[in-house]
Design a protein around this motif. Structure first.
Motif, mmCIF file in Angstrom:
data_model
loop_
_atom_site.group_PDB
_atom_site.id
_atom_site.type_symbol
_atom_site.label_atom_id
_atom_site.label_comp_id
_atom_site.label_asym_id
_atom_site.label_seq_id
_atom_site.Cartn_x
_atom_site.Cartn_y
_atom_site.Cartn_z
ATOM 1 N N PRO A 91 -7.944 8.573 3.086
ATOM 2 C CA PRO A 91 -7.088 7.422 2.897
ATOM 3 C C PRO A 91 -5.923 7.297 2.437
ATOM 4 O O PRO A 91 -5.216 6.228 2.364
ATOM 5 N N ASN A 92 -5.363 8.778 1.983
ATOM 6 C CA ASN A 92 -4.051 8.946 1.653
ATOM 7 C C ASN A 92 -3.067 8.935 2.659
ATOM 8 O O ASN A 92 -1.918 9.328 2.286
ATOM 9 N N ILE A 93 -3.431 8.998 3.915
ATOM 10 C CA ILE A 93 -2.263 9.447 4.845
ATOM 11 C C ILE A 93 -1.326 8.225 4.992
ATOM 12 O O ILE A 93 -1.722 7.084 5.383
ATOM 13 N N VAL A 94 -0.107 8.800 5.192
ATOM 14 C CA VAL A 94 1.000 7.417 5.351
ATOM 15 C C VAL A 94 1.849 7.504 6.450
ATOM 16 O O VAL A 94 2.542 6.644 6.755
ATOM 17 N N LYS A 95 1.862 8.695 7.196
ATOM 18 C CA LYS A 95 2.585 9.002 8.178
ATOM 19 C C LYS A 95 1.951 9.868 9.131
ATOM 20 O O LYS A 95 1.536 10.920 8.605
ATOM 21 N N ARG B 137 -3.288 2.459 6.194
ATOM 22 C CA ARG B 137 -4.568 2.562 6.230
ATOM 23 C C ARG B 137 -5.597 1.544 5.807
ATOM 24 O O ARG B 137 -5.079 0.718 5.078
ATOM 25 N N THR B 138 -6.554 1.428 6.519
ATOM 26 C CA THR B 138 -7.576 0.233 6.162
ATOM 27 C C THR B 138 -8.995 1.080 5.608
ATOM 28 O O THR B 138 -8.980 2.286 5.382
ATOM 29 N N GLN B 139 -10.056 0.149 5.313
ATOM 30 C CA GLN B 139 -11.213 0.616 4.860
ATOM 31 C C GLN B 139 -12.030 1.462 5.792
ATOM 32 O O GLN B 139 -12.595 2.684 5.625
#
Length: 418
Positions: free
Chosen positions: A75-79, A97-99
């Motif tokens: 869930p911590n991917i931003v790019k 990210r979503t659930q």
């Protein structure tokens, strides 16, 4: 954490309560550790690797590709960073990210035609980068486009309604053809567009305008993942229908034979023809005539052999012909002799001429007294506009023995695409 104090108890009970107390504090100490069930990290020394893409798909296109990367675990991917051609070029895209599972999708344009290797690396909020994932994609362009061929038109033909049909040849489907687009003009000068699937071989050009060209091209999708379709240049086709005789017997001529039908019958040899007009003097076999049965049914006239002479005898029918131009009626003779005067005749309108005017009041005629059984005799005529035409047989025969017998008739129209 503070010092752990354990109170002692004498005897077995003391041992039991002491162990229970130790177990309680150990359990409480373990619960202080925080576990991140969402983040999967690989630690190698001081390096932290975020989750790599779960799936990468490369969709081919026209000097471009669409790249799709699926993220499910971290869930911590931003790019995401995308590289291609040994990192000679790159793009990056922000990730929200979503659930659940998320898909990163982007177009990579202005690529050279051919095969390309793509590398995708994910980055988390701390700047840590994942292990790279590679995928290969294909870019199509002018070289592929130049290899495409238009689906061939094998032939053209007419149906009995004088509607033009095109017959398409089959194609090698390995190159990716999907359909053919075709344009033609109607008799009302309207433009019609048709899309023709690969499984279709016969295409009707309803109300096609004579003498007009058909233009067509074929569409391709090079593979199942392609986001673009390719098409050939337009080709021009002129339906090849020049002076074709179209058999319209069943459409316009009534009771043409094979077999002939009667309206009344004597139960033996003679009868009256259904849907033909027969003059009374032809019905000289006990009140019957015009219809004869031997081995098969026929149109017939006969005089002599106990039957009276026939003067100006007629067997005919009027038909409405809806097309101007050239028509032809062909008669297949079964048997006849050379006694008397016998005509096959076509006349304008609904009147059938008398025998004295057979040649000057007809559109076409043929005197067939000297012909033989089995012959095909044809008369051709032209009408300037749609209208009624009367077709049939005209004869005068003495009572010394004269006859003719007809197996069948055929009515045709001459079509020319001009």
């Amino acid at each position: 954490m503070g010092k752990l104090k354990i109170k002692t108890y004498p005897g077995v009970a003391g041992i039991f309560f002491g162990l229970l107390t130790i177990a309680f504090f150990m359990t409480g100490s373990t619960g202080c550790t925080k576990m991140d069930d969402y983040k999967k990290q690989f630690v190698k020394g001081d390096l932290i690797y975020p989750a790599k893409p779960d799936t990468i798909l490369v969709y081919s296109g026209d000097y471009r590709v669409r790249l799709s990367s699926v993220l499910t675990s971290d869930p911590n991917i931003v790019k995401s960073h995308i590289y291609w051609d040994s990192r000679s070029d790159s793009m990056e895209v922000d990730v929200k990210r979503t659930q659940g599972a998320d898909t990163v999708s982007l177009l990579v344009k202005d690529l050279l035609e051919g095969s390309h290797t793509f590398e995708v690396v994910n980055e988390d909020a701390g700047g840590n980068r994942s292990v790279p994932v590679y995928a290969v994609g294909v870019v199509y362009g002018d070289k592929y486009r130049a290899s495409l061929i238009n689906r061939p038109i094998a032939s053209s033909f007419l149906d009995t309604g004088l509607q033009v049909h095109l017959s398409f040849a089959s194609m090698d489907e390995s190159a990716g053809p999907i359909l053919t687009e075709l344009h033609y003009e109607t008799t009302n000068d309207d433009s019609v567009r048709l899309t023709i699937g690969l499984d279709v071989t016969d295409t009707l050009l309803m109300d096609y305008k004579k003498g007009s060209a058909v233009v067509y091209r074929t569409y391709y999708r090079p593979d199942s993942l392609s986001i673009d379709t390719f098409k050939t240049a337009y080709d021009t086709y002129m339906p090849q229908i020049q002076d074709v005789w179209v058999d319209l017997t069943a459409k316009y001529l009534k009771n043409p034979g094979n077999p002939f039908y009667y309206s009344t019958w004597d139960g033996g040899r003679w009868g009256d023809l259904d849907q033909w007009i027969t003059t009374p003097n032809v019905k000289n076999a006990g009140g019957y005539g015009g219809y004869e049965v031997k081995n098969h049914s026929m149109i017939a006239m006969e005089s002599g052999w106990g039957k009276s002479a026939i003067t100006n005898g007629k067997i005919y029918q009027s038909v409405y012909l809806p097309y101007s131009g050239k028509w032809r009626m062909t008669v297949n003779m079964n048997d006849l002799n050379d006694q008397g005067r016998k005509y096959i005749l076509a006349a304008a309108g609904q009147q059938f001429p008398d025998i004295d005017h057979a040649e000057d009041q007809s559109l076409a005629y043929y005197e067939f007294s000297g012909n033989h059984g089995g012959d095909n005799i044809s008369i051709s005529f032209t009408i300037d506009q749609p209208g009624d035409v009367t077709l049939g047989f005209l004869a005068s025969m003495t009572d010394n023995g004269s006859f003719f017998e007809v197996n069948n008739l055929k009515l045709e129209y001459s079509y020319s695409n001009n």
